[in-house]
Design a protein around this motif. Structure first.
Motif, PDB file in Angstrom:
ATOM      1  N   ASN A   1       0.844  -1.238   0.159  1.00 28.04           N
ATOM      2  CA  ASN A   1      -0.201   0.139  -0.049  1.00 28.04           C
ATOM      3  C   ASN A   1       0.984   1.298  -0.110  1.00 28.04           C
ATOM      4  O   ASN A   1       0.560   2.060  -0.678  1.00 28.04           O
ATOM      5  CB  ASN A   1      -0.861  -0.138   1.126  1.00 28.04           C
ATOM      6  N   HIS A   2       1.794   1.250   0.803  1.00 34.44           N
ATOM      7  CA  HIS A   2       3.006   2.207   0.741  1.00 34.44           C
ATOM      8  C   HIS A   2       3.502   2.718  -0.549  1.00 34.44           C
ATOM      9  O   HIS A   2       3.670   3.542  -1.304  1.00 34.44           O
ATOM     10  CB  HIS A   2       4.057   2.116   1.841  1.00 34.44           C
ATOM     11  N   GLU A   3       3.941   1.562  -1.242  1.00 36.28           N
ATOM     12  CA  GLU A   3       4.729   1.567  -2.571  1.00 36.28           C
ATOM     13  C   GLU A   3       3.636   2.059  -3.496  1.00 36.28           C
ATOM     14  O   GLU A   3       3.769   2.822  -4.443  1.00 36.28           O
ATOM     15  CB  GLU A   3       4.998   0.273  -3.193  1.00 36.28           C
ATOM     16  N   VAL A   4       2.224   1.761  -3.540  1.00 35.75           N
ATOM     17  CA  VAL A   4       1.315   2.227  -4.414  1.00 35.75           C
ATOM     18  C   VAL A   4       1.132   3.563  -4.128  1.00 35.75           C
ATOM     19  O   VAL A   4       0.916   4.549  -5.315  1.00 35.75           O
ATOM     20  CB  VAL A   4       0.004   1.346  -4.290  1.00 35.75           C
ATOM     21  N   LEU A   5       1.023   4.106  -3.023  1.00 37.75           N
ATOM     22  CA  LEU A   5       0.728   5.553  -2.612  1.00 37.75           C
ATOM     23  C   LEU A   5       1.907   6.565  -3.013  1.00 37.75           C
ATOM     24  O   LEU A   5       1.720   7.441  -3.618  1.00 37.75           O
ATOM     25  CB  LEU A   5       0.365   5.590  -1.064  1.00 37.75           C
ATOM     26  N   VAL A   6       2.992   5.932  -2.975  1.00 42.08           N
ATOM     27  CA  VAL A   6       4.209   6.726  -3.605  1.00 42.08           C
ATOM     28  C   VAL A   6       4.254   6.777  -4.873  1.00 42.08           C
ATOM     29  O   VAL A   6       4.433   7.937  -5.531  1.00 42.08           O
ATOM     30  CB  VAL A   6       5.654   5.934  -2.924  1.00 42.08           C
ATOM     31  N   ASN A   7       3.891   5.821  -5.572  1.00 41.35           N
ATOM     32  CA  ASN A   7       3.962   5.768  -7.118  1.00 41.35           C
ATOM     33  C   ASN A   7       2.616   6.731  -7.571  1.00 41.35           C
ATOM     34  O   ASN A   7       2.618   7.546  -8.725  1.00 41.35           O
ATOM     35  CB  ASN A   7       3.577   4.409  -7.710  1.00 41.35           C
ATOM     36  N   SER A   8       1.594   6.728  -6.731  1.00 39.68           N
ATOM     37  CA  SER A   8       0.180   7.478  -7.021  1.00 39.68           C
ATOM     38  C   SER A   8       0.397   8.814  -6.758  1.00 39.68           C
ATOM     39  O   SER A   8       0.118   9.755  -7.819  1.00 39.68           O
ATOM     40  CB  SER A   8      -0.764   6.843  -6.154  1.00 39.68           C
ATOM     41  N   SER A   9       1.315   9.194  -5.773  1.00 40.35           N
ATOM     42  CA  SER A   9       1.658  10.579  -5.588  1.00 40.35           C
ATOM     43  C   SER A   9       2.672  11.267  -6.531  1.00 40.35           C
ATOM     44  O   SER A   9       2.618  12.546  -6.830  1.00 40.35           O
ATOM     45  CB  SER A   9       2.521  10.725  -4.358  1.00 40.35           C
ATOM     46  N   SER A  10       3.324  10.462  -7.220  1.00 35.98           N
ATOM     47  CA  SER A  10       4.240  10.972  -8.465  1.00 35.98           C
ATOM     48  C   SER A  10       3.504  11.209  -9.574  1.00 35.98           C
ATOM     49  O   SER A  10       3.785  11.879 -10.630  1.00 35.98           O
ATOM     50  CB  SER A  10       5.501  10.004  -8.751  1.00 35.98           C
TER      51      SER A  10
ATOM     52  N   HIS B   1      -9.055   4.584  -2.820  1.00 37.03           N
ATOM     53  CA  HIS B   1      -9.009   4.456  -4.310  1.00 37.03           C
ATOM     54  C   HIS B   1      -7.936   3.656  -4.918  1.00 37.03           C
ATOM     55  O   HIS B   1      -8.119   3.072  -5.831  1.00 37.03           O
ATOM     56  CB  HIS B   1      -8.335   6.020  -4.656  1.00 37.03           C
ATOM     57  N   SER B   2      -6.836   3.397  -3.938  1.00 39.36           N
ATOM     58  CA  SER B   2      -5.596   2.670  -4.401  1.00 39.36           C
ATOM     59  C   SER B   2      -5.828   1.201  -3.951  1.00 39.36           C
ATOM     60  O   SER B   2      -4.813   0.238  -4.007  1.00 39.36           O
ATOM     61  CB  SER B   2      -4.247   3.237  -4.107  1.00 39.36           C
TER      62      SER B   2
END
Length: 257
Positions: free
Chosen positions: A159-168, A187-188
Protein backbone atom coordinates in the motif's frame (compact mmCIF):
# COMPACT_ATOMS: atom_id res chain seq x y z
CA UNK A 1 9.56 2.79 4.93
CA UNK A 2 11.78 -0.23 4.83
CA UNK A 3 12.30 -2.51 1.89
CA UNK A 4 9.82 -5.21 1.02
CA UNK A 5 12.49 -7.82 1.73
CA UNK A 6 12.34 -7.43 5.50
CA UNK A 7 8.87 -6.06 6.21
CA UNK A 8 7.57 -8.82 8.48
CA UNK A 9 9.97 -11.32 6.89
CA UNK A 10 12.84 -13.30 8.38
CA UNK A 11 15.87 -11.10 9.02
CA UNK A 12 19.06 -13.24 8.78
CA UNK A 13 21.46 -12.20 11.52
CA UNK A 14 23.25 -13.94 14.39
CA UNK A 15 21.52 -13.28 17.72
CA UNK A 16 20.48 -15.10 20.88
CA UNK A 17 16.82 -14.74 19.86
CA UNK A 18 17.43 -16.28 16.43
CA UNK A 19 19.03 -19.27 18.15
CA UNK A 20 15.96 -19.97 20.28
CA UNK A 21 13.90 -23.02 19.38
CA UNK A 22 10.77 -22.34 17.35
CA UNK A 23 8.84 -24.39 19.91
CA UNK A 24 9.71 -22.03 22.78
CA UNK A 25 8.71 -19.02 20.66
CA UNK A 26 5.33 -20.54 19.81
CA UNK A 27 4.73 -21.84 23.34
CA UNK A 28 5.50 -18.44 24.88
CA UNK A 29 3.17 -16.81 22.36
CA UNK A 30 0.36 -19.06 23.63
CA UNK A 31 1.36 -18.42 27.25
CA UNK A 32 1.37 -14.67 26.62
CA UNK A 33 -2.20 -14.77 25.36
CA UNK A 34 -3.49 -15.94 28.76
CA UNK A 35 -2.70 -12.71 30.67
CA UNK A 36 -3.28 -10.64 27.52
CA UNK A 37 -6.89 -11.84 27.34
CA UNK A 38 -7.68 -12.23 31.03
CA UNK A 39 -5.60 -9.73 33.02
CA UNK A 40 -6.65 -6.11 33.57
CA UNK A 41 -3.45 -5.13 35.35
CA UNK A 42 -1.77 -2.29 33.46
CA UNK A 43 1.39 -2.88 35.53
CA UNK A 44 1.64 -6.50 34.33
CA UNK A 45 1.20 -5.54 30.68
CA UNK A 46 3.79 -2.76 30.94
CA UNK A 47 6.28 -5.22 32.47
CA UNK A 48 5.54 -7.65 29.63
CA UNK A 49 6.10 -4.84 27.13
CA UNK A 50 9.42 -3.99 28.76
CA UNK A 51 10.49 -7.65 28.54
CA UNK A 52 9.47 -7.83 24.87
CA UNK A 53 11.52 -4.68 24.18
CA UNK A 54 14.53 -6.41 25.77
CA UNK A 55 13.99 -9.38 23.44
CA UNK A 56 13.67 -7.01 20.46
CA UNK A 57 16.95 -5.31 21.37
CA UNK A 58 18.62 -8.72 21.76
CA UNK A 59 17.35 -9.84 18.33
CA UNK A 60 19.74 -7.39 16.57
CA UNK A 61 16.98 -6.65 14.05
CA UNK A 62 16.99 -2.88 13.30
CA UNK A 63 14.46 -1.13 15.52
CA UNK A 64 13.11 0.83 12.56
CA UNK A 65 11.68 -2.42 11.17
CA UNK A 66 9.47 -2.82 14.24
CA UNK A 67 8.62 0.88 14.16
CA UNK A 68 7.53 0.63 10.53
CA UNK A 69 5.00 -2.08 11.39
CA UNK A 70 3.54 0.04 14.20
CA UNK A 71 3.59 3.10 11.94
CA UNK A 72 1.81 1.17 9.20
CA UNK A 73 -1.00 0.38 11.65
CA UNK A 74 -1.32 3.95 12.96
CA UNK A 75 -4.76 4.57 11.44
CA UNK A 76 -6.08 1.33 12.91
CA UNK A 77 -4.90 2.55 16.33
CA UNK A 78 -6.61 5.91 15.76
CA UNK A 79 -9.89 4.21 14.80
CA UNK A 80 -9.58 1.95 17.83
CA UNK A 81 -9.12 4.93 20.17
CA UNK A 82 -12.13 6.71 18.62
CA UNK A 83 -14.29 3.59 19.11
CA UNK A 84 -13.17 3.35 22.74
CA UNK A 85 -13.96 7.04 23.24
CA UNK A 86 -17.49 6.58 21.88
CA UNK A 87 -17.97 3.69 24.31
CA UNK A 88 -17.08 6.02 27.16
CA UNK A 89 -14.05 4.09 28.39
CA UNK A 90 -11.69 5.87 30.73
CA UNK A 91 -8.14 6.78 29.70
CA UNK A 92 -6.63 4.04 31.88
CA UNK A 93 -8.77 1.37 30.16
CA UNK A 94 -7.84 2.73 26.72
CA UNK A 95 -4.14 2.56 27.61
CA UNK A 96 -4.65 -0.99 28.88
CA UNK A 97 -6.22 -2.21 25.63
CA UNK A 98 -3.66 -0.43 23.47
CA UNK A 99 -0.82 -1.96 25.52
CA UNK A 100 -2.32 -5.43 25.02
CA UNK A 101 -2.53 -4.95 21.24
CA UNK A 102 0.97 -3.48 21.15
CA UNK A 103 2.37 -6.48 23.05
CA UNK A 104 0.80 -8.99 20.65
CA UNK A 105 1.90 -7.11 17.52
CA UNK A 106 5.49 -6.59 18.68
CA UNK A 107 5.90 -10.21 19.83
CA UNK A 108 4.47 -11.57 16.58
CA UNK A 109 6.84 -9.27 14.69
CA UNK A 110 9.73 -10.56 16.80
CA UNK A 111 8.84 -14.16 15.94
CA UNK A 112 8.58 -13.48 12.20
CA UNK A 113 11.81 -11.46 12.08
CA UNK A 114 13.83 -14.10 13.96
CA UNK A 115 12.26 -17.30 12.59
CA UNK A 116 12.10 -18.44 8.98
CA UNK A 117 8.72 -19.27 7.45
CA UNK A 118 9.64 -22.93 7.00
CA UNK A 119 10.69 -23.20 10.64
CA UNK A 120 7.44 -21.61 11.82
CA UNK A 121 5.43 -24.05 9.72
CA UNK A 122 7.50 -26.95 11.01
CA UNK A 123 7.00 -25.87 14.64
CA UNK A 124 3.24 -25.49 14.29
CA UNK A 125 3.09 -28.86 12.50
CA UNK A 126 4.83 -30.60 15.38
CA UNK A 127 2.60 -28.93 17.98
CA UNK A 128 -0.57 -29.92 16.10
CA UNK A 129 0.66 -33.44 15.28
CA UNK A 130 -1.90 -35.11 17.65
CA UNK A 131 -4.72 -33.85 15.40
CA UNK A 132 -3.45 -36.07 12.59
CA UNK A 133 -5.45 -38.92 14.13
CA UNK A 134 -8.53 -37.25 12.63
CA UNK A 135 -7.00 -37.46 9.13
CA UNK A 136 -6.91 -33.70 8.83
CA UNK A 137 -4.63 -31.91 6.37
CA UNK A 138 -2.67 -30.16 9.11
CA UNK A 139 0.18 -29.13 6.78
CA UNK A 140 -2.23 -27.51 4.33
CA UNK A 141 -4.00 -25.65 7.14
CA UNK A 142 -0.71 -24.39 8.59
CA UNK A 143 0.50 -23.27 5.18
CA UNK A 144 -2.69 -21.26 4.71
CA UNK A 145 -2.43 -19.83 8.24
CA UNK A 146 1.16 -18.63 7.84
CA UNK A 147 0.41 -17.17 4.40
CA UNK A 148 -2.59 -15.34 5.86
CA UNK A 149 -0.48 -13.87 8.66
CA UNK A 150 2.19 -12.85 6.13
CA UNK A 151 -0.48 -11.20 4.00
CA UNK A 152 -0.97 -8.21 6.31
CA UNK A 153 2.66 -6.99 6.47
CA UNK A 154 2.85 -7.40 2.70
CA UNK A 155 -0.40 -5.46 2.34
CA UNK A 156 0.97 -2.54 4.37
CA UNK A 157 4.24 -2.22 2.47
CA UNK A 158 2.53 -2.68 -0.90
CA UNK A 159 0.00 0.00 0.00
CA UNK A 160 2.87 2.36 0.78
CA UNK A 161 4.54 1.60 -2.56
CA UNK A 162 1.27 2.19 -4.44
CA UNK A 163 0.72 5.52 -2.64
CA UNK A 164 4.27 6.67 -3.43
CA UNK A 165 3.81 5.84 -7.11
CA UNK A 166 0.36 7.44 -7.16
CA UNK A 167 1.74 10.61 -5.54
CA UNK A 168 4.26 10.95 -8.35
CA UNK A 169 1.31 10.97 -10.76
CA UNK A 170 -0.62 13.67 -8.92
CA UNK A 171 -2.55 11.80 -6.21
CA UNK A 172 -1.68 13.85 -3.13
CA UNK A 173 -1.38 11.65 -0.04
CA UNK A 174 1.64 12.57 2.06
CA UNK A 175 0.75 16.27 2.31
CA UNK A 176 -3.03 15.95 2.42
CA UNK A 177 -5.45 16.11 5.35
CA UNK A 178 -6.64 12.90 7.01
CA UNK A 179 -9.90 12.72 4.99
CA UNK A 180 -8.00 13.02 1.72
CA UNK A 181 -5.55 10.34 2.93
CA UNK A 182 -8.41 7.94 3.67
CA UNK A 183 -9.89 8.58 0.21
CA UNK A 184 -6.48 8.02 -1.40
CA UNK A 185 -6.07 4.69 0.42
CA UNK A 186 -9.56 3.58 -0.63
CA UNK A 187 -8.89 4.64 -4.22
CA UNK A 188 -5.65 2.64 -4.37
CA UNK A 189 -6.92 -0.41 -2.42
CA UNK A 190 -7.81 -2.46 -5.51
CA UNK A 191 -4.30 -2.12 -6.94
CA UNK A 192 -2.78 -2.78 -3.52
CA UNK A 193 -4.77 -6.00 -3.10
CA UNK A 194 -3.84 -7.26 -6.59
CA UNK A 195 -0.11 -6.58 -6.11
CA UNK A 196 -0.12 -8.15 -2.63
CA UNK A 197 -1.67 -11.34 -3.99
CA UNK A 198 1.01 -11.43 -6.69
CA UNK A 199 3.73 -11.21 -4.03
CA UNK A 200 2.14 -14.07 -2.10
CA UNK A 201 2.13 -16.17 -5.26
CA UNK A 202 5.86 -15.50 -5.66
CA UNK A 203 6.42 -16.72 -2.09
CA UNK A 204 4.53 -19.93 -2.88
CA UNK A 205 6.62 -20.44 -6.02
CA UNK A 206 9.81 -20.09 -3.95
CA UNK A 207 8.51 -22.74 -1.57
CA UNK A 208 7.91 -25.11 -4.50
CA UNK A 209 11.51 -24.56 -5.61
CA UNK A 210 12.56 -25.64 -2.11
CA UNK A 211 10.50 -28.84 -2.53
CA UNK A 212 7.99 -27.81 0.14
CA UNK A 213 4.83 -29.90 0.03
CA UNK A 214 1.75 -29.90 2.28
CA UNK A 215 0.95 -33.49 1.28
CA UNK A 216 4.11 -35.23 2.47
CA UNK A 217 5.95 -35.42 5.77
CA UNK A 218 8.81 -32.95 5.97
CA UNK A 219 12.02 -32.83 7.95
CA UNK A 220 13.65 -29.58 8.96
CA UNK A 221 17.39 -29.68 9.53
CA UNK A 222 17.64 -26.00 10.49
CA UNK A 223 15.40 -26.17 13.56
CA UNK A 224 17.31 -24.91 16.61
CA UNK A 225 17.56 -27.27 19.55
CA UNK A 226 15.76 -26.66 22.83
CA UNK A 227 18.26 -25.22 25.32
CA UNK A 228 18.69 -23.28 28.55
CA UNK A 229 17.62 -19.95 27.02
CA UNK A 230 14.38 -21.56 25.85
CA UNK A 231 13.65 -22.79 29.37
CA UNK A 232 14.44 -19.32 30.72
CA UNK A 233 12.10 -17.65 28.21
CA UNK A 234 9.23 -20.00 29.05
CA UNK A 235 9.94 -19.52 32.75
CA UNK A 236 9.56 -15.74 32.47
CA UNK A 237 6.14 -16.08 30.82
CA UNK A 238 5.09 -18.62 33.47
CA UNK A 239 5.98 -15.95 36.06
CA UNK A 240 3.69 -13.52 34.23
CA UNK A 241 0.87 -16.09 34.41
CA UNK A 242 1.64 -16.71 38.10
CA UNK A 243 1.37 -12.95 38.78
CA UNK A 244 -1.97 -12.84 36.95
CA UNK A 245 -3.31 -15.76 39.01
CA UNK A 246 -2.03 -14.08 42.16
CA UNK A 247 -3.51 -10.62 41.52
CA UNK A 248 -6.83 -12.03 40.30
CA UNK A 249 -7.24 -14.28 43.34
CA UNK A 250 -7.53 -17.44 41.22
CA UNK A 251 -4.39 -18.90 42.79
CA UNK A 252 -5.99 -18.86 46.23
CA UNK A 253 -9.16 -20.45 44.82
CA UNK A 254 -7.07 -23.27 43.31
CA UNK A 255 -5.23 -23.83 46.59
CA UNK A 256 -8.50 -24.00 48.51
CA UNK A 257 -9.81 -26.88 46.35
Amino acid sequence: MQSNKYFGEYYPVESSIHKLSVFSKLITLLLMLIPIIASKSIELHLVMLFFILILIYSSKVPLRFYFDIIYGLRYIFVIFVVVLAFKGLELEDAVLYLTKIFNVITYLSLIFYTTSRSEIKYGIEKILTPFNIFNLNISGFINTLVNTISFFPLLLITNHEVLVNSSSRGLDYFYADIISKILAVLHSFKSTLRLTNNKLKLLKIKERYRLYSTKTYRTNYNTNKFGFMDVLLIGVYLIFIYYYLLESGLLWDIRSL
